[in-house]
Scaffold this motif. Structure first.
Motif, PDB file in Angstrom:
ATOM      1  N   ARG A  49       0.949  -1.119   0.276  1.00 22.38           N
ATOM      2  CA  ARG A  49       0.163  -0.172   0.308  1.00 22.38           C
ATOM      3  C   ARG A  49       0.902   1.374  -0.224  1.00 22.38           C
ATOM      4  O   ARG A  49       0.545   2.300  -0.115  1.00 22.38           O
ATOM      5  CB  ARG A  49      -1.006   0.044   1.565  1.00 22.38           C
ATOM      6  N   LEU A  50       1.595   1.060   0.619  1.00 21.03           N
ATOM      7  CA  LEU A  50       3.532   2.930   0.093  1.00 21.03           C
ATOM      8  C   LEU A  50       3.363   2.721  -1.037  1.00 21.03           C
ATOM      9  O   LEU A  50       3.707   4.357  -1.736  1.00 21.03           O
ATOM     10  CB  LEU A  50       4.562   2.483   0.992  1.00 21.03           C
ATOM     11  N   GLU A  51       2.698   1.981  -2.195  1.00 25.05           N
ATOM     12  CA  GLU A  51       2.931   2.435  -3.770  1.00 25.05           C
ATOM     13  C   GLU A  51       2.105   2.679  -4.186  1.00 25.05           C
ATOM     14  O   GLU A  51       1.571   2.949  -5.707  1.00 25.05           O
ATOM     15  CB  GLU A  51       3.463   1.021  -3.632  1.00 25.05           C
ATOM     16  N   ALA A  52       1.014   2.291  -3.526  1.00 22.13           N
ATOM     17  CA  ALA A  52      -0.841   2.494  -4.412  1.00 22.13           C
ATOM     18  C   ALA A  52      -0.920   3.677  -3.762  1.00 22.13           C
ATOM     19  O   ALA A  52      -1.062   4.271  -3.208  1.00 22.13           O
ATOM     20  CB  ALA A  52      -1.488   0.834  -3.637  1.00 22.13           C
ATOM     21  N   SER A  53      -2.224   3.825  -4.939  1.00 22.18           N
ATOM     22  CA  SER A  53      -3.437   4.687  -4.139  1.00 22.18           C
ATOM     23  C   SER A  53      -4.418   4.931  -5.200  1.00 22.18           C
ATOM     24  O   SER A  53      -4.500   3.689  -5.867  1.00 22.18           O
ATOM     25  CB  SER A  53      -2.559   6.119  -5.719  1.00 22.18           C
ATOM     26  N   ASP A  57      -5.125   1.756  -3.881  1.00 23.03           N
ATOM     27  CA  ASP A  57      -5.415   1.471  -2.433  1.00 23.03           C
ATOM     28  C   ASP A  57      -6.488   0.780  -1.598  1.00 23.03           C
ATOM     29  O   ASP A  57      -6.111   0.196  -0.898  1.00 23.03           O
ATOM     30  CB  ASP A  57      -4.837   2.890  -2.054  1.00 23.03           C
ATOM     31  N   LEU A  60      -6.506  -3.185  -1.594  1.00 24.75           N
ATOM     32  CA  LEU A  60      -5.728  -3.096  -1.026  1.00 24.75           C
ATOM     33  C   LEU A  60      -6.638  -3.235   1.159  1.00 24.75           C
ATOM     34  O   LEU A  60      -6.225  -3.978   1.752  1.00 24.75           O
ATOM     35  CB  LEU A  60      -4.336  -2.402  -0.974  1.00 24.75           C
ATOM     36  N   THR A  61      -6.511  -1.566   0.625  1.00 19.45           N
ATOM     37  CA  THR A  61      -7.832  -1.899   2.138  1.00 19.45           C
ATOM     38  C   THR A  61      -8.358  -3.197   2.502  1.00 19.45           C
ATOM     39  O   THR A  61      -8.693  -3.130   3.527  1.00 19.45           O
ATOM     40  CB  THR A  61      -7.993  -0.418   2.065  1.00 19.45           C
ATOM     41  N   GLN A  64      -7.458  -6.032   3.391  1.00 13.71           N
ATOM     42  CA  GLN A  64      -6.313  -5.862   4.734  1.00 13.71           C
ATOM     43  C   GLN A  64      -7.502  -5.785   5.721  1.00 13.71           C
ATOM     44  O   GLN A  64      -7.045  -6.768   6.540  1.00 13.71           O
ATOM     45  CB  GLN A  64      -5.436  -4.659   4.798  1.00 13.71           C
ATOM     46  N   LEU A 125       4.795  -1.026  -6.748  1.00 16.28           N
ATOM     47  CA  LEU A 125       4.230  -2.307  -6.524  1.00 16.28           C
ATOM     48  C   LEU A 125       3.482  -3.071  -7.118  1.00 16.28           C
ATOM     49  O   LEU A 125       3.050  -4.183  -5.992  1.00 16.28           O
ATOM     50  CB  LEU A 125       2.628  -1.159  -7.178  1.00 16.28           C
TER      51      LEU A 125
END
Length: 190
Positions: A49-53, A57, A60-61, A64, A125
């Motif tokens: 997620r540090l690389e996603a938007s 993102d 991915l949330t 999680q 990513l």
């Protein structure tokens, strides 16, 4: 609601831990290994997620959160006794699998068909998503191994199977819809 006032309890200092139903088992038991690996996967999703938007993102949330559901499901044995519990256990449900399939279909529409296997990598990513894919496969293997010995919710196993597919397709989407994919060339370095 979960309330965590104290993080260390000292109850596991001798190598055992409590399952969701209160039973104590070895920390290396098949069940603990299965839900521990889903937790490990969740941590790798956090790194991805540090690389996603944007929508990636957001997806991915959602994953999680699902992985916490999965851990809650796997840490609670005795599928057939769920109706007897004071607090009904949280179980994975088919709609969570269906959502992954729908998201895979949307992402896959933008991708050209593959003519070879994809080497993990490309964008940052995509590389992270490939790590997630392989950890999801390991979590699936551990859950299916557990299922040979104890009850496991079939929807949990299906979710892990579909999730690794999701990560593969998402990695291609993250590689500029496959344009940055690096394809395997069999025997290229002989």
């Amino acid at each position: 609601m979960v309330v965590l006032n104290k993080i260390y309890t000292r109850t596991g200092d001798k190598g055992d831990t409590a399952l969701g139903n209160g039973d104590r088992v070895a920390k290396h038991s098949a069940r603990v290994t299965a839900y521990g690996t889903s937790d490990e996967l969740n941590a790798f999703v956090g790194v991805a997620r540090l690389e996603a938007s944007g929508e990636m993102d957001a997806a991915l949330t959602r994953i999680q959160n699902d992985l916490f559901d999965l851990g809650a499901d796997l840490c609670r044995p005795e599928m057939d006794k769920d109706g007897e519990s004071e607090y009904p256990p949280l179980r994975m449900v088919p709609s969570q699998v269906d959502r992954l399939e729908a998201e895979i279909d949307v992402m896959n529409k933008e991708l050209a068909p593959l003519r070879s296997f994809v080497l993990p990598g490309g964008s940052k990513l995509a590389a992270h998503l490939h790590v997630c894919r392989t950890v999801a496969r390991r979590a699936e293997r551990l859950a299916t191994e557990l299922a040979t010995e104890e009850d496991v919710n079939p929807a949990a196993v299906k979710y892990l199977n579909r999730l690794s597919d999701w990560f593969f397709v998402a990695s291609r989407a993250a590689n500029d819809n496959g344009d940055l994919d690096v394809l395997w060339v069999p025997g290229a370095n002989r």
